[in-house]
Design an enzyme around this catalytic site. Structure first.
Site, PDB file in Angstrom:
ATOM      1  N   TYR A 112       0.844  -1.205   0.000  1.00 32.95           N
ATOM      2  CA  TYR A 112       0.000   0.000   0.000  1.00 32.95           C
ATOM      3  C   TYR A 112       0.878   1.253   0.000  1.00 32.95           C
ATOM      4  O   TYR A 112       0.778   2.115   0.871  1.00 32.95           O
ATOM      5  CB  TYR A 112      -0.922  -0.038   1.220  1.00 32.95           C
ATOM      6  CG  TYR A 112      -2.073   0.957   1.199  1.00 32.95           C
ATOM      7  CD1 TYR A 112      -2.646   1.384   0.014  1.00 32.95           C
ATOM      8  CD2 TYR A 112      -2.605   1.438   2.389  1.00 32.95           C
ATOM      9  CE1 TYR A 112      -3.699   2.293  -0.004  1.00 32.95           C
ATOM     10  CE2 TYR A 112      -3.663   2.331   2.395  1.00 32.95           C
ATOM     11  CZ  TYR A 112      -4.206   2.754   1.207  1.00 32.95           C
ATOM     12  OH  TYR A 112      -5.256   3.655   1.209  1.00 32.95           O
ATOM     13  N   SER A 113       1.777   1.314  -0.977  1.00 33.19           N
ATOM     14  CA  SER A 113       2.648   2.474  -1.150  1.00 33.19           C
ATOM     15  C   SER A 113       3.079   2.529  -2.607  1.00 33.19           C
ATOM     16  O   SER A 113       2.782   1.628  -3.392  1.00 33.19           O
ATOM     17  CB  SER A 113       3.876   2.387  -0.222  1.00 33.19           C
ATOM     18  OG  SER A 113       4.607   1.202  -0.474  1.00 33.19           O
ATOM     19  N   LEU A 149      15.369  -3.370  10.707  1.00 38.87           N
ATOM     20  CA  LEU A 149      14.157  -2.839  11.333  1.00 38.87           C
ATOM     21  C   LEU A 149      13.289  -2.200  10.254  1.00 38.87           C
ATOM     22  O   LEU A 149      13.756  -1.352   9.497  1.00 38.87           O
ATOM     23  CB  LEU A 149      14.516  -1.790  12.384  1.00 38.87           C
ATOM     24  CG  LEU A 149      13.348  -1.004  12.994  1.00 38.87           C
ATOM     25  CD1 LEU A 149      12.407  -1.921  13.767  1.00 38.87           C
ATOM     26  CD2 LEU A 149      13.861   0.129  13.883  1.00 38.87           C
ATOM     27  N   ASP A 150      12.020  -2.605  10.202  1.00 42.52           N
ATOM     28  CA  ASP A 150      11.048  -2.025   9.270  1.00 42.52           C
ATOM     29  C   ASP A 150      10.034  -1.226  10.085  1.00 42.52           C
ATOM     30  O   ASP A 150       9.187  -1.798  10.772  1.00 42.52           O
ATOM     31  CB  ASP A 150      10.366  -3.156   8.488  1.00 42.52           C
ATOM     32  CG  ASP A 150       9.392  -2.651   7.429  1.00 42.52           C
ATOM     33  OD1 ASP A 150       9.200  -1.421   7.334  1.00 42.52           O
ATOM     34  OD2 ASP A 150       8.825  -3.482   6.702  1.00 42.52           O
ATOM     35  N   GLY A 177       3.446  -2.399   7.624  1.00 42.79           N
ATOM     36  CA  GLY A 177       2.290  -2.734   6.806  1.00 42.79           C
ATOM     37  C   GLY A 177       1.822  -4.152   7.015  1.00 42.79           C
ATOM     38  O   GLY A 177       1.746  -4.653   8.142  1.00 42.79           O
ATOM     39  N   SER A 229      -1.096  -0.849  13.643  1.00 42.70           N
ATOM     40  CA  SER A 229      -2.373  -1.378  13.172  1.00 42.70           C
ATOM     41  C   SER A 229      -2.561  -2.824  13.630  1.00 42.70           C
ATOM     42  O   SER A 229      -1.755  -3.704  13.295  1.00 42.70           O
ATOM     43  CB  SER A 229      -2.446  -1.315  11.642  1.00 42.70           C
ATOM     44  OG  SER A 229      -3.522  -2.100  11.160  1.00 42.70           O
ATOM     45  N   GLN A 258      -3.089  -5.101  10.585  1.00 46.09           N
ATOM     46  CA  GLN A 258      -1.858  -5.391   9.864  1.00 46.09           C
ATOM     47  C   GLN A 258      -1.007  -6.408  10.603  1.00 46.09           C
ATOM     48  O   GLN A 258      -0.412  -7.293   9.993  1.00 46.09           O
ATOM     49  CB  GLN A 258      -1.081  -4.092   9.628  1.00 46.09           C
ATOM     50  CG  GLN A 258      -1.699  -3.187   8.590  1.00 46.09           C
ATOM     51  CD  GLN A 258      -0.871  -1.935   8.345  1.00 46.09           C
ATOM     52  OE1 GLN A 258      -0.060  -1.531   9.180  1.00 46.09           O
ATOM     53  NE2 GLN A 258      -1.069  -1.318   7.196  1.00 46.09           N
ATOM     54  N   CYS A 310      -6.077  11.718  -5.114  1.00 48.90           N
ATOM     55  CA  CYS A 310      -4.660  11.457  -4.859  1.00 48.90           C
ATOM     56  C   CYS A 310      -3.895  11.216  -6.162  1.00 48.90           C
ATOM     57  O   CYS A 310      -2.760  11.694  -6.323  1.00 48.90           O
ATOM     58  CB  CYS A 310      -4.515  10.271  -3.918  1.00 48.90           C
ATOM     59  SG  CYS A 310      -4.905  10.663  -2.201  1.00 48.90           S
TER      60      CYS A 310
END
Length: 411
Positions: A139-140, A177-178, A182, A204, A207, A364
């Site tokens: 989602y990016s 590290l993320d 997501g 989230s 997620q 967008c």
């Protein structure tokens, strides 16, 4: 009629016909596209004229702004092409000044509020995202070599590969590290393709559940760990840090905190990669409708305000790349899939929700085509020699990965 006065002042490119609540028709501008819209009541006419950036979207969601001829895309395209003239609107300066004064409050995201803001958007039904995202739930912004010939799945694979190359994954076993992980796709990719040990954090709950399930199903749950945690509470050191599509939710008041945490968590010879939506213009404010209905607390940073903070956090900016139309192409594909599954979305939610997301996705896309939005990828290190002197290593790694996949496919 205040709305007619507004459109008369700003519309030059494209032809817009406005039908008011009394049935009177007003036409503005010339050329293509040509669109006719009807406003159903006088209160809505006034609200659109007074604060269009909030009430145009709201009126469309509620069915009080009706597209009689043309499409919503054409209508928003006309608005986007002419939006700069909105600055001359007599009331617009009032809202802009108010937004500047309220900026510290609007983009204040302490831990509790940050989790609430994330839940507003990312804890929607997982089935919704499954209906329009690629099969890895990215989602990016994707990365297109050939916008005409590539699927969204191919372009999102390109994105993950491009980011991995910039992380300089030169040996297995690196601790990665993320931040803002997501639904887990990037972390799993880094583990599978480079043998990295990945810790992903998100706020989230939806997620985190899906990420953990995916990692377990792929046999990666020992190598890829996902945590429901705010990045500000993390400790330790990591060889690599990546953050994709999360910085837009940090809030301007927290930029110092964010980059200080990057500095503190990054190994001395480590590499970090920040992927974020940005703006090509000076610092501004978030569209009022988008902030209210889609991304509360969200803000698109300018490079000037981002780099200014990094300079004071003792970090090197070792690479910057600007992705311009890639996100427009990404969102266009999301919109097409959303429309193909619109009936199912309406069953999950309702018609108003569908109209809200149509307005969101089209708006967008056009913000990247017409209104100065872009994506930047910024590589950061603590030491100036942490990455090679030239960018060749990025292309070399990507090509090696692509060649490897092609060879495997041929076998």
């Amino acid at each position: 009629m205040l709305a007619a006065t507004l459109f008369r002042q700003i519309i030059r490119e494209g032809r817009l016909t406005l039908i008011d609540a009394q049935g009177q028709r007003f036409t503005f501008g010339q050329g293509d596209p040509a669109v006719t819209v009807r406003v159903t009541d006088r209160k809505t006419e006034f609200k659109i004229g007074a604060h269009p950036k909030l009430y145009l979207g709201e009126a469309y969601m509620d069915g009080r702004l009706v597209i009689e001829e043309g499409t919503l895309y054409d209508f928003l395209y006309i608005c986007g092409r002419n939006v700069l003239r909105l600055e001359n609107h007599p009331l617009w300066g009032v809202f802009e000044r108010a937004g500047a004064l309220l900026r510290p409050l609007l983009y204040y995201n302490p831990v509790g509020r940050a989790r609430k803001n994330v839940a507003h958007h990312y804890d929607l039904s997982g089935e919704l995202y499954d209906l329009f995202l690629d099969d890895d739930w990215q989602y990016s912004c994707a990365y297109f070599y050939d916008p005409q010939g590539e699927t969204i799945e191919q372009a999102q694979q390109n994105k993950k590969r491009h980011i991995a190359a910039k992380l300089l994954l030169d040996r297995p076993g690196l601790e990665v590290l993320d931040i803002g992980s997501g639904w887990g796709g990037l972390g799993m990719y880094l583990a599978q393709e480079a043998g990295a040990n990945v810790t992903g954090v998100t706020l989230s709950e939806e997620q985190i559940k899906k990420s953990r399930r995916r990692a377990k199903d792929a046999g990666l749950d020992e190598q890829v760990q996902f945590q429901l945690q705010d990045y500000r509470n993390l400790t330790g050191r990591y060889d690599r840090i990546v953050s994709v599509g999360m910085f837009e939710h940090v809030g301007t008041r927290h930029y110092h905190e964010f980059f200080q945490k990057i500095h503190d968590l990054l190994a001395d010879d480590g590499v970090a990669l920040l992927h974020s939506i940005g703006r090509m213009s000076p610092p501004g404010s978030t569209n009022a409708w988008l902030r209210k209905y889609i991304f509360p607390g969200g803000y698109t940073p300018a490079l000037s305000e981002t780099l200014g903070v990094i300079e004071r956090r003792n970090l090197w900016v070792t690479d910057v790349e600007i992705l311009r139309l890639h996100y427009a192409e990404t969102i266009r594909r999301w919109y097409d899939r959303f429309q193909a599954n619109r009936d199912r979305v309406r069953e999950l939610y309702d018609e108003r929700f569908c109209r809200m997301w149509e307005f969101y996705l089209i708006g967008c896309e056009l913000s990247f085509r017409e209104m100065g939005q872009m994506v930047f990828q910024m590589q950061l290190t603590r030491q100036q020699d942490a990455v090679p002197l030239t960018r060749d290593y990025i292309t070399d790694w990507e090509r090696a990965q692509m060649d490897g996949r092609q060879s495997a496919a041929a076998e």
